[in-house]
Design a protein around this motif. Structure first.
Motif, PDB file in Angstrom:
ATOM      1  N   GLU A   1       0.808  -1.208   0.000  1.00  0.00           N
ATOM      2  CA  GLU A   1       0.000   0.000   0.000  1.00  0.00           C
ATOM      3  C   GLU A   1       0.849   1.269   0.000  1.00  0.00           C
ATOM      4  OE1 GLU A   1      -2.881  -0.112   3.081  1.00  0.00           O
ATOM      5  OE2 GLU A   1      -3.964  -1.815   2.221  1.00  0.00           O
ATOM      6  N   LEU A   2       2.148   1.130  -0.251  1.00  0.00           N
ATOM      7  CA  LEU A   2       3.030   2.291  -0.327  1.00  0.00           C
ATOM      8  C   LEU A   2       3.282   2.641  -1.787  1.00  0.00           C
ATOM      9  CD1 LEU A   2       5.709   1.451   2.394  1.00  0.00           C
ATOM     10  CD2 LEU A   2       3.858   3.109   2.572  1.00  0.00           C
ATOM     11  N   PRO A   3       3.279   3.940  -2.135  1.00  0.00           N
ATOM     12  CA  PRO A   3       3.612   4.338  -3.505  1.00  0.00           C
ATOM     13  C   PRO A   3       5.023   3.880  -3.865  1.00  0.00           C
ATOM     14  CG  PRO A   3       2.672   6.162  -2.270  1.00  0.00           C
ATOM     15  CD  PRO A   3       2.949   5.082  -1.277  1.00  0.00           C
ATOM     16  N   GLU A   4       5.192   3.493  -5.113  1.00  0.00           N
ATOM     17  CA  GLU A   4       6.506   2.994  -5.537  1.00  0.00           C
ATOM     18  C   GLU A   4       7.584   4.050  -5.361  1.00  0.00           C
ATOM     19  OE1 GLU A   4       8.534   1.708  -9.715  1.00  0.00           O
ATOM     20  OE2 GLU A   4       6.673   0.664  -9.192  1.00  0.00           O
ATOM     21  N   GLY A   5       7.216   5.322  -5.574  1.00  0.00           N
ATOM     22  CA  GLY A   5       8.202   6.394  -5.411  1.00  0.00           C
ATOM     23  C   GLY A   5       8.731   6.480  -3.998  1.00  0.00           C
ATOM     24  N   CYS A   6       7.860   6.278  -3.014  1.00  0.00           N
ATOM     25  CA  CYS A   6       8.290   6.293  -1.609  1.00  0.00           C
ATOM     26  C   CYS A   6       9.239   5.138  -1.320  1.00  0.00           C
ATOM     27  CB  CYS A   6       7.080   6.232  -0.691  1.00  0.00           C
ATOM     28  SG  CYS A   6       6.061   7.711  -0.725  1.00  0.00           S
ATOM     29  N   ILE A   7       8.897   3.976  -1.875  1.00  0.00           N
ATOM     30  CA  ILE A   7       9.752   2.804  -1.660  1.00  0.00           C
ATOM     31  C   ILE A   7      11.118   3.028  -2.321  1.00  0.00           C
ATOM     32  CG2 ILE A   7      10.012   0.343  -2.113  1.00  0.00           C
ATOM     33  CD1 ILE A   7       6.970   0.125  -2.023  1.00  0.00           C
ATOM     34  N   ALA A   8      11.107   3.608  -3.518  1.00  0.00           N
ATOM     35  CA  ALA A   8      12.374   3.868  -4.212  1.00  0.00           C
ATOM     36  C   ALA A   8      13.244   4.828  -3.414  1.00  0.00           C
ATOM     37  CB  ALA A   8      12.095   4.432  -5.604  1.00  0.00           C
ATOM     38  N   THR A   9      12.617   5.864  -2.824  1.00  0.00           N
ATOM     39  CA  THR A   9      13.376   6.812  -2.004  1.00  0.00           C
ATOM     40  C   THR A   9      13.984   6.111  -0.804  1.00  0.00           C
ATOM     41  OG1 THR A   9      11.950   8.647  -2.669  1.00  0.00           O
ATOM     42  CG2 THR A   9      13.246   8.935  -0.657  1.00  0.00           C
ATOM     43  N   ALA A  10      13.183   5.246  -0.164  1.00  0.00           N
ATOM     44  CA  ALA A  10      13.692   4.512   0.994  1.00  0.00           C
ATOM     45  C   ALA A  10      14.828   3.575   0.605  1.00  0.00           C
ATOM     46  CB  ALA A  10      12.556   3.729   1.644  1.00  0.00           C
ATOM     47  N   LEU A  11      14.693   2.886  -0.509  1.00  0.00           N
ATOM     48  CA  LEU A  11      15.739   1.963  -0.961  1.00  0.00           C
ATOM     49  C   LEU A  11      17.034   2.700  -1.307  1.00  0.00           C
ATOM     50  CD1 LEU A  11      13.737  -0.520  -3.237  1.00  0.00           C
ATOM     51  CD2 LEU A  11      14.646  -0.945  -0.952  1.00  0.00           C
ATOM     52  N   SER A  12      16.885   3.910  -1.846  1.00  0.00           N
ATOM     53  CA  SER A  12      18.078   4.668  -2.241  1.00  0.00           C
ATOM     54  C   SER A  12      18.906   5.102  -1.045  1.00  0.00           C
ATOM     55  CB  SER A  12      17.678   5.891  -3.065  1.00  0.00           C
ATOM     56  OG  SER A  12      17.024   6.856  -2.247  1.00  0.00           O
ATOM     57  N   LEU A  13      18.315   5.041   0.150  1.00  0.00           N
ATOM     58  CA  LEU A  13      19.034   5.405   1.371  1.00  0.00           C
ATOM     59  C   LEU A  13      19.706   4.207   2.018  1.00  0.00           C
ATOM     60  CD1 LEU A  13      16.381   7.832   2.918  1.00  0.00           C
ATOM     61  CD2 LEU A  13      18.426   8.424   1.593  1.00  0.00           C
ATOM     62  N   THR A  14      19.576   3.045   1.402  1.00  0.00           N
ATOM     63  CA  THR A  14      20.231   1.844   1.916  1.00  0.00           C
ATOM     64  C   THR A  14      21.545   1.622   1.171  1.00  0.00           C
ATOM     65  OG1 THR A  14      19.008   0.371   0.415  1.00  0.00           O
ATOM     66  CG2 THR A  14      17.994   0.863   2.538  1.00  0.00           C
ATOM     67  N   SER A  15      21.815   0.432   0.766  1.00  0.00           N
ATOM     68  CA  SER A  15      23.026   0.086   0.009  1.00  0.00           C
ATOM     69  C   SER A  15      22.624  -0.818  -1.144  1.00  0.00           C
ATOM     70  CB  SER A  15      24.033  -0.638   0.907  1.00  0.00           C
ATOM     71  OG  SER A  15      23.547  -1.917   1.272  1.00  0.00           O
ATOM     72  N   PRO A  16      23.474  -0.960  -2.157  1.00  0.00           N
ATOM     73  CA  PRO A  16      23.153  -1.877  -3.255  1.00  0.00           C
ATOM     74  C   PRO A  16      22.854  -3.285  -2.759  1.00  0.00           C
ATOM     75  CG  PRO A  16      25.018  -0.491  -3.845  1.00  0.00           C
ATOM     76  CD  PRO A  16      24.731  -0.219  -2.398  1.00  0.00           C
ATOM     77  N   LYS A  17      23.607  -3.748  -1.785  1.00  0.00           N
ATOM     78  CA  LYS A  17      23.387  -5.092  -1.239  1.00  0.00           C
ATOM     79  C   LYS A  17      22.006  -5.203  -0.604  1.00  0.00           C
ATOM     80  CE  LYS A  17      25.599  -8.478   1.809  1.00  0.00           C
ATOM     81  NZ  LYS A  17      26.763  -8.709   2.708  1.00  0.00           N
ATOM     82  N   ASP A  18      21.627  -4.193   0.194  1.00  0.00           N
ATOM     83  CA  ASP A  18      20.317  -4.221   0.860  1.00  0.00           C
ATOM     84  C   ASP A  18      19.184  -4.083  -0.146  1.00  0.00           C
ATOM     85  OD1 ASP A  18      21.436  -4.541   3.354  1.00  0.00           O
ATOM     86  OD2 ASP A  18      21.534  -2.398   3.756  1.00  0.00           O
TER      87      ASP A  18
ATOM     88  N   SER B   1      10.073  -3.833  -8.187  1.00  0.00           N
ATOM     89  CA  SER B   1       9.931  -2.805  -9.221  1.00  0.00           C
ATOM     90  C   SER B   1      10.687  -1.533  -8.837  1.00  0.00           C
ATOM     91  CB  SER B   1       8.450  -2.496  -9.429  1.00  0.00           C
ATOM     92  OG  SER B   1       8.284  -1.467 -10.369  1.00  0.00           O
ATOM     93  N   ALA B   2      10.552  -1.127  -7.568  1.00  0.00           N
ATOM     94  CA  ALA B   2      11.245   0.081  -7.112  1.00  0.00           C
ATOM     95  C   ALA B   2      12.755  -0.101  -7.148  1.00  0.00           C
ATOM     96  CB  ALA B   2      10.785   0.430  -5.705  1.00  0.00           C
ATOM     97  N   ALA B   3      13.213  -1.316  -6.832  1.00  0.00           N
ATOM     98  CA  ALA B   3      14.648  -1.579  -6.786  1.00  0.00           C
ATOM     99  C   ALA B   3      15.295  -1.556  -8.163  1.00  0.00           C
ATOM    100  CB  ALA B   3      14.911  -2.925  -6.113  1.00  0.00           C
ATOM    101  N   GLU B   4      14.496  -1.592  -9.212  1.00  0.00           N
ATOM    102  CA  GLU B   4      15.028  -1.520 -10.575  1.00  0.00           C
ATOM    103  C   GLU B   4      15.096  -0.089 -11.095  1.00  0.00           C
ATOM    104  OE1 GLU B   4      16.071  -4.074 -12.541  1.00  0.00           O
ATOM    105  OE2 GLU B   4      15.761  -5.504 -10.911  1.00  0.00           O
ATOM    106  N   SER B   5      14.537   0.864 -10.370  1.00  0.00           N
ATOM    107  CA  SER B   5      14.380   2.220 -10.892  1.00  0.00           C
ATOM    108  C   SER B   5      15.711   2.970 -10.947  1.00  0.00           C
ATOM    109  CB  SER B   5      13.381   3.010 -10.037  1.00  0.00           C
ATOM    110  OG  SER B   5      13.934   3.299  -8.769  1.00  0.00           O
ATOM    111  N   ASP B   6      15.798   3.880 -11.908  1.00  0.00           N
ATOM    112  CA  ASP B   6      17.001   4.709 -12.037  1.00  0.00           C
ATOM    113  C   ASP B   6      17.200   5.597 -10.819  1.00  0.00           C
ATOM    114  OD1 ASP B   6      17.734   3.652 -14.420  1.00  0.00           O
ATOM    115  OD2 ASP B   6      17.092   5.347 -15.653  1.00  0.00           O
ATOM    116  N   ALA B   7      16.109   5.989 -10.164  1.00  0.00           N
ATOM    117  CA  ALA B   7      16.217   6.864  -8.991  1.00  0.00           C
ATOM    118  C   ALA B   7      17.024   6.194  -7.880  1.00  0.00           C
ATOM    119  CB  ALA B   7      14.815   7.224  -8.484  1.00  0.00           C
TER     120      ALA B   7
END
Length: 297
Positions: free
Chosen positions: A11-28, A41-47
């Protein structure tokens, strides 16, 4: 159930998930992509992968000898993975650049051509050759010296901040390598104006081994003379860990020269040197590819 759906990202927008993932590491990010389709899907984004690439990545790849267009591999994730597995030659082929896969931190190798090698331009001491196994167009082959002295530099601004790096000599030995068996080489690594890391090691994989010979004097017992064979036994001294070269996955060998820490905002020269000038023996048979500079685990 609603809580479970939110925890899984349903139930979270993909953009929010992408922002959260970008604050982690490639491994995470790769691990979280296995949790749910939305994460995947979010983990594949250019953002996300744009944040994992170094801030100055475009400036670096623009210095590629093949031009930046040669790295048109599609998505930012593809570019990131390409730079992890395929070091690119930059600055006229005097360096290679790549990324450490799990952190995205910068890695460089200084080609032999960019190093200061004593007597390298004297044909009877060194010669430049090409090897298909090398990433560089030329490597330096040691022919005959008594004074072995190599040094190199890299600016801290080129490296990832808040990171501990190691410097490694990358080389090969020929079948007739000599002069490095018994006398260790010495290295010095550090940031100019700061304390330097020093290290002693053997460039020959069998360096530091001693042979002990035992000969038993014949003894006369009655009318018989017993002759005992000469015994040759080789023993290895207990050398500290890291004193001998290790095999790399690319077919070359490496030995750690030292380590240093890059502080954020720091701009200075990292100075790296290795010498063997005490033994006085003739030295030959090494092939120098360069000095590898990469984050330490």
């Amino acid at each position: 159930m609603a809580v479970e759906r939110i925890a899984c990202g349903d139930e979270l927008p993909e953009g929010c998930i992408a922002t959260a993932l970008s604050l982690t590491s490639p491994k995470d990010a790769c691990r979280l992509a296995l949790v749910a389709s939305t994460f995947r899907s979010a983990a594949e984004s250019d953002a996300v992968w744009d944040r994992f690439l170094p801030p100055d990545y475009y400036d670096i790849i623009s210095r590629s000898i093949d031009g930046p267009d040669s790295l048109n591999v599609g998505s930012k994730k593809n570019l990131y993975l390409y730079l992890c597995d395929n070091p690119i030659l930059i600055d006229g082929g005097t360096k290679s650049f790549s990324l450490e896969k799990w952190s995205g931190k910068k890695c460089y190798m200084l080609a032999a051509r960019s190093l200061q090698i004593i007597w390298v331009d004297t044909p009877k001491h060194w010669r430049w050759i090409s090897l298909p196994e090398s990433r560089f167009s030329e490597v330096a082959e040691l022919l005959d010296v008594c004074w072995f002295d190599i040094s190199g530099k890299i600016n801290t601004s080129m490296l990832s901040p808040d990171t501990r790096y190691g410097a490694y000599l990358v080389f090969r030995t020929k079948s007739r390598t000599c002069g490095f068996e018994n006398q260790p080489a010495e290295s010095s690594v550090g940031i100019a104006g700061h304390e330097r890391y020093t290290h002693t090691f053997y460039l020959n994989p069998q360096g530091g081994r001693r042979q002990y010979r035992y000969q038993v004097v014949p003894r006369r017992l009655g009318i018989f003379t017993h002759h005992m064979a000469r015994i040759l036994r080789e023993e290895t001294e207990d050398a500290p860990k890291g004193c001998h070269p290790k095999q790399r996955s690319d077919g070359w060998m490496e030995i750690e020269l030292g380590e240093f820490f890059i502080k954020r905002g720091q701009e200075a020269e990292v100075e790296i040197s290795l010498t063997e000038v005490k033994g006085g023996d003739r030295k030959a048979g090494l092939i120098i590819e360069g000095i590898d500079i990469r984050p330490k685990e």
